[in-house]
Design an enzyme around this catalytic site. Structure first.
Site, PDB file in Angstrom:
ATOM      1  N   PRO A   2      56.761  10.171 -23.603  1.00  0.00           N
ATOM      2  CA  PRO A   2      58.034   9.796 -22.982  1.00  0.00           C
ATOM      3  C   PRO A   2      57.786   8.986 -21.716  1.00  0.00           C
ATOM      4  O   PRO A   2      57.021   9.388 -20.846  1.00  0.00           O
ATOM      5  CB  PRO A   2      58.662  11.160 -22.651  1.00  0.00           C
ATOM      6  CG  PRO A   2      58.054  12.096 -23.647  1.00  0.00           C
ATOM      7  CD  PRO A   2      56.647  11.611 -23.827  1.00  0.00           C
ATOM      8  N   GLU A   3      58.406   7.821 -21.638  1.00  0.00           N
ATOM      9  CA  GLU A   3      58.221   6.945 -20.493  1.00  0.00           C
ATOM     10  C   GLU A   3      59.474   6.980 -19.627  1.00  0.00           C
ATOM     11  O   GLU A   3      60.376   7.783 -19.852  1.00  0.00           O
ATOM     12  CB  GLU A   3      57.879   5.539 -20.981  1.00  0.00           C
ATOM     13  CG  GLU A   3      56.578   5.516 -21.787  1.00  0.00           C
ATOM     14  CD  GLU A   3      56.147   4.131 -22.191  1.00  0.00           C
ATOM     15  OE1 GLU A   3      56.700   3.144 -21.679  1.00  0.00           O
ATOM     16  OE2 GLU A   3      55.232   4.023 -23.030  1.00  0.00           O
ATOM     17  N   ARG A 109      52.015  19.380 -27.811  1.00  0.00           N
ATOM     18  CA  ARG A 109      50.623  19.226 -27.387  1.00  0.00           C
ATOM     19  C   ARG A 109      50.310  19.956 -26.079  1.00  0.00           C
ATOM     20  O   ARG A 109      49.183  19.963 -25.615  1.00  0.00           O
ATOM     21  CB  ARG A 109      50.294  17.734 -27.263  1.00  0.00           C
ATOM     22  CG  ARG A 109      50.472  17.002 -28.589  1.00  0.00           C
ATOM     23  CD  ARG A 109      50.222  15.517 -28.460  1.00  0.00           C
ATOM     24  NE  ARG A 109      48.839  15.219 -28.192  1.00  0.00           N
ATOM     25  CZ  ARG A 109      48.352  13.980 -28.046  1.00  0.00           C
ATOM     26  NH1 ARG A 109      49.170  12.950 -28.152  1.00  0.00           N
ATOM     27  NH2 ARG A 109      47.083  13.777 -27.794  1.00  0.00           N
ATOM     28  N   ARG A 154      43.138  -8.052  -8.187  1.00  0.00           N
ATOM     29  CA  ARG A 154      42.791  -7.055  -9.204  1.00  0.00           C
ATOM     30  C   ARG A 154      42.059  -7.720 -10.361  1.00  0.00           C
ATOM     31  O   ARG A 154      42.526  -8.710 -10.931  1.00  0.00           O
ATOM     32  CB  ARG A 154      44.037  -6.342  -9.707  1.00  0.00           C
ATOM     33  CG  ARG A 154      44.793  -5.613  -8.596  1.00  0.00           C
ATOM     34  CD  ARG A 154      45.545  -4.443  -9.143  1.00  0.00           C
ATOM     35  NE  ARG A 154      46.192  -3.712  -8.053  1.00  0.00           N
ATOM     36  CZ  ARG A 154      46.549  -2.448  -8.128  1.00  0.00           C
ATOM     37  NH1 ARG A 154      46.310  -1.760  -9.236  1.00  0.00           N
ATOM     38  NH2 ARG A 154      47.140  -1.839  -7.114  1.00  0.00           N
TER      39      ARG A 154
END
Length: 275
Positions: A2-3, A109, A154
């Site tokens: 779930p985001e 899980r 980065r």
């Protein structure tokens, strides 16, 4: 997993019920989640009134007068409203019971979490799980310039930089692939190589992708359901690349490609998202 759209959809669902209600019981059926549910948590919150249901990143924050319950849905979990006499299902590990409502945390899980932050320990946003999170994507301070500045220097690929969550939170694996496709940015390029113009495109795509997902109630991947037990419909409506390996690109008909980055699947169109 779930985001942000799924977690925000869940927050909106519980926020219509929990605030102002006394939590009559917190029943823990299985305490062995990602971090053990504190043994004294049921006693701490029994008959205490919920004051607010908020979110930081992918964490739900259920606020009481004396502290905050920090809830994470894990890799494939959900927090749904259940009928008063509905039997708990397998993998329903924690129950919130109010006078006229009950909610169940379903987490097959067991990568989720139900933790406690006492008000005496300071602001909840200073909690170790929250303190280093990046800016919220719908915060006014999240601008294209902010994104560009955060990416400068980065050397990791842009997909991994988005997943890191220290620049902007909530752009998880699913929506990172989708946002990069909308911005026509190859997921393998170095994050620091993005020009301001491309960062602006990505910024727009992040916001539009997450906004579309929120509108449709999140994804339908795995067994995600929102707080009412209803699956989202993002992938039925919007998904352009995620989980579509080998299928034709909706823009150019080139087969969608799947690669693995940082042990996570990435989907992209090799024609629309050239390096």
């Amino acid at each position: 997993m779930p985001e942000l759209p799924e977690v925000e959809t869940t927050r909106r669902g519980i926020a219509t019920v929990m605030p102002g209600q006394a939590l009559r019981a917190l029943n823990v059926f299985e305490p062995r989640l990602r971090w053990p549910v504190p043994a004294d948590l049921p006693d701490r919150v029994k008959n205490q009134v919920v004051r607010a249901c908020e979110r930081r990143g992918k964490y739900l924050l259920i606020t009481f007068d004396h502290g905050v319950m920090i809830v994470h849905l894990g890799m494939s979990g959900s927090l749904r409203r259940a009928l008063p006499d509905e039997p708990a299902k397998k993998h329903d590990h924690v129950e919130w019971r109010f006078d006229d409502a009950r909610f169940l945390l379903h987490d097959p899980r067991r990568f989720g979490a139900v933790l406690w932050h006492d008000l005496a320990d300071g602001p909840v946003l200073a909690h170790p799980l929250l303190a280093k999170l990046g800016i919220e994507p719908f915060d006014d301070a999240f601008t294209a310039q902010y994104l560009f500045n955060g990416l400068r220097g980065r050397t990791q690929n842009i997909k991994q930089a988005l997943l890191g969550g220290d620049i902007v939170v909530g752009v998880g694996n699913i929506y990172a692939s989708e946002a990069l496709f909308r911005a026509r940015i190859n997921p393998r390029i170095k994050a620091g190589s993005l020009s301001l113009a491309r960062a602006e495109r990505l910024w727009t795509s992040i916001k539009s992708t997450l906004s579309d997902a929120l509108t449709s109630g999140g994804s339908t991947l795995r067994d995600y359901v929102n707080a009412t037990g209803t699956p989202g419909s993002y992938f039925e409506i919007h998904a352009a690349v995620y989980d579509r390996a080998g299928q034709p690109c909706r823009m150019c008909q080139t087969p969608i490609k799947r690669i693995v980055q940082g042990q996570r699947a990435t989907y992209y169109c090799p024609s629309c998202q050239r390096r």
